[in-house]
Design an enzyme around this catalytic site. Structure first.
Site, PDB file in Angstrom:
ATOM      1  N   HIS A  28       0.867  -1.167   0.000  1.00 47.06           N
ATOM      2  CA  HIS A  28       0.000   0.000   0.000  1.00 47.06           C
ATOM      3  C   HIS A  28       0.910   1.224   0.000  1.00 47.06           C
ATOM      4  CE1 HIS A  28      -3.694   2.306   0.947  1.00 47.06           C
ATOM      5  NE2 HIS A  28      -2.797   3.149   1.391  1.00 47.06           N
ATOM      6  N   CYS A  29       0.786   2.034  -1.019  1.00 50.42           N
ATOM      7  CA  CYS A  29       1.687   3.182  -1.148  1.00 50.42           C
ATOM      8  C   CYS A  29       0.971   4.466  -0.760  1.00 50.42           C
ATOM      9  CB  CYS A  29       2.173   3.288  -2.595  1.00 50.42           C
ATOM     10  SG  CYS A  29       3.423   4.567  -2.811  1.00 50.42           S
TER      11      CYS A  29
END
Lengths: 146, 397
Positions: free
Chosen positions: B167-168
């Protein structure tokens, strides 16, 4: 009298809910033996033993599998599509349909045709795997009528 | 008097579980926390604007007009990749509907057999053989599915994502099967853009200092200092990240697998997805087919809600007199002139209104067809009974 009329829609809904509970679903799961490519198990589910012939169902699943193989094939055409799309910063997808989408349309037509010819006459309904997140091929069938 | 069923059409994204936010009527899908994404946008747009304002006029004249042109193209490409990564569906797997969840539960019960009372049931794992290696598929208690290989549950977005990478927060979205190549192209093009701006800043400062002196140059183009600072710090992180992802792509691994050490170590399974050939791996990840979204966001569905007709008839008279009815044509319950609490029958309620009120009160908390509440699932489906899964959850989240 008004109360009777108004309670009618309520009773129809109840009937629908009752019939929905009598629809059982059978699921054919994904076959991961080849990795993450989309494939479904061709094993015949025992719940459908008396409803449909083995060969017909296996044929359907095998055809679906071949469609998915065609969609996910990594070869010359997919490279061309990928490179062209990258060169246009993927804006080309606004006007062009991807190969996967074209195959998905073919699959949906095929499923409709199969439902009309084979499954509906036997009281079964085949749903497109894309509606279930490509996880299962589901068959819905009504039990003996109420 | 009677209950009126109101059915209104809603787009499916409005009823999707999970912690995503949707924009443009379901076309755009992002995580809830977008603060860092706005920072990314600000840094890129801000730095490039300074470059175009301060350096480009000088360089276009004294060196070549191709320099700003190429910078513009690169900037547009970076923005396109960033927005594509941030706004697209990363490969979210829709949660199992009631029948599928029950079917899987029955299969698990059949596989486990009878568990003596007081004993913990065995962990929910399915073994599959992929390319002659045994891979374990774990059961997701939130989504009620056995996760496909390489899928993982993102706790921030509360979704299972296919080929979950990470998850960025910088792009404000998960990176998964569908948007990994856009993410990689974003980091690569951003590295190039950063190097490009940094280099031409230095060139510009050097060229101008030769004519006017270093301090005067900085006075004339104050933006240069800011740009150099931003580029210097960005370079290390973004170029490093690009290098790391290039390494992962060449091995056909995800960040998630790398962090968990799924394929490393002697006793562990070797990566069954790798083609053992760097070029083939790169081609598969970057030039593979563009997978469609299996999450139907813009489909229409019916939302049923019932309203006691007594209140409907009362309010309809007020609305015929008042013109402030702003509801759609499918919704016959318009806004009233005074706030109304739910009708509770008391001694003043007309007798024929009482049964309908009771019926509507009974029906209103009933679950909608598409998303039954979790309480309907048999009690076996609880994460606390499965120590292995909860441990695994801790590791991934």
């Amino acid at each position: 009298m008004d109360a009777d009329k108004a309670s009618l829609p309520f009773h129809n809904l109840q009937e629908l809910r009752n019939s929905a509970s009598l629809v059982t679903k059978v699921f054919i799961q994904r076959d991961y033996s080849d990795g993450t490519v989309c494939r479904f198990l061709t094993k015949f589910p025992s719940e459908l033993d008396n409803r449909i012939e083995r060969t017909l169902l296996e044929e359907t699943v095998k055809t679906l599998n071949s469609y998915y193989v065609e969609a996910e094939k990594i070869g010359g055409q997919s490279y061309m599509e990928g490179c062209l799309a990258c060169a246009t910063a993927y804006f080309i997808f606004l006007c062009m349909e991807t190969r996967y989408e074209k195959v998905l349309k073919k699959i949906s037509c095929y499923i409709q045709e199969q439902n009309q010819k084979i499954y509906a006459p036997r009281g079964l309904l085949l749903t497109d795997p894309i509606e279930r997140g490509m996880r299962v091929v589901s068959f819905a069938h009504l039990l003996q009528s109420f | 008097m009677s209950a009126v069923m109101i059915t209104r059409k809603v787009r499916k994204w409005e009823k999707l579980p999970g912690k995503n936010t949707f924009c443009c009527d379901g076309r755009v899908m992002m995580a809830r926390q977008k603060g860092v994404f706005y920072l990314t946008l600000f840094l890129i747009v801000g730095t490039c604007s300074l470059f175009f304002a301060f350096e480009c006029p000088y360089l276009a004249v004294h060196l070549s007009p191709a320099i700003p042109v190429f910078a513009v193209l690169l900037f547009l490409f970076v923005m396109a990749m960033l927005l594509r990564t941030s706004f697209s569906d990363p490969g979210v797997l829709p949660r199992a509907l009631q029948e599928e969840a029950t079917f899987i539960e029955m299969e698990i019960e059949a596989a486990n057999g009878n568990v003596p009372a007081g004993q913990r049931p065995p962990p929910r794992i399915r073994n599959v053989q992929i390319n002659n290696q045994i891979v374990k598929l774990k059961y997701c208690y939130t989504c009620k599915i056995f996760r496909p290989p390489r899928a993982s549950h993102c706790s921030i977005c509360d979704n299972c994502v296919d080929r979950f990478d990470h998850h960025c927060p910088w792009v404000g979205n998960c990176v998964g099967k569908r948007n990994y190549r856009y993410f990689y192209l974003f980091t690569m093009s951003l590295s190039l853009l950063t190097i490009y701006i940094f280099t031409f800043n230095i060139v510009h400062v050097v060229m101008r200092s030769v004519d006017k002196g270093f301090l005067n140059t900085l006075k004339e183009t104050p933006g240069t200092v800011l740009e150099v600072l931003v580029c210097f710090f960005t370079l290390w992180s973004v170029v490093g990240l690009t290098g790391f992802h290039t390494y992962l792509i060449s091995l056909n691994q995800t960040t998630n697998e790398d962090i968990k050490g799924s394929w490393s170590g002697k006793n562990r399974v070797q990566n069954p997805y790798s083609h053992k050939n760097i070029i083939k791996n790169c081609c598969e990840v970057l030039c593979g087919p563009t997978y469609p979204s299996v999450l139907d966001r813009r489909g229409l569905m019916h939302e049923d809600s019932s309203v006691p007709a007594a209140s409907a008839t009362c309010t309809s008279t007020t609305t015929t007199t008042s013109s402030s009815c702003s509801s759609s044509s499918t919704n016959p319950v318009p806004q009233t002139t005074k706030p109304t609490a739910p009708l509770i029958p008391n001694e003043h309620t007309p007798d024929d209104a009482k049964p309908s009120i009771a019926a509507s009160a009974e029906r209103s908390p009933s679950p909608k067809e598409e998303h039954p509440p979790a309480s309907k699932v048999p009690p076996l489906a609880s994460p606390e009974t499965d120590a292995e899964t909860s441990l695994a959850k801790d590791k991934t989240h």
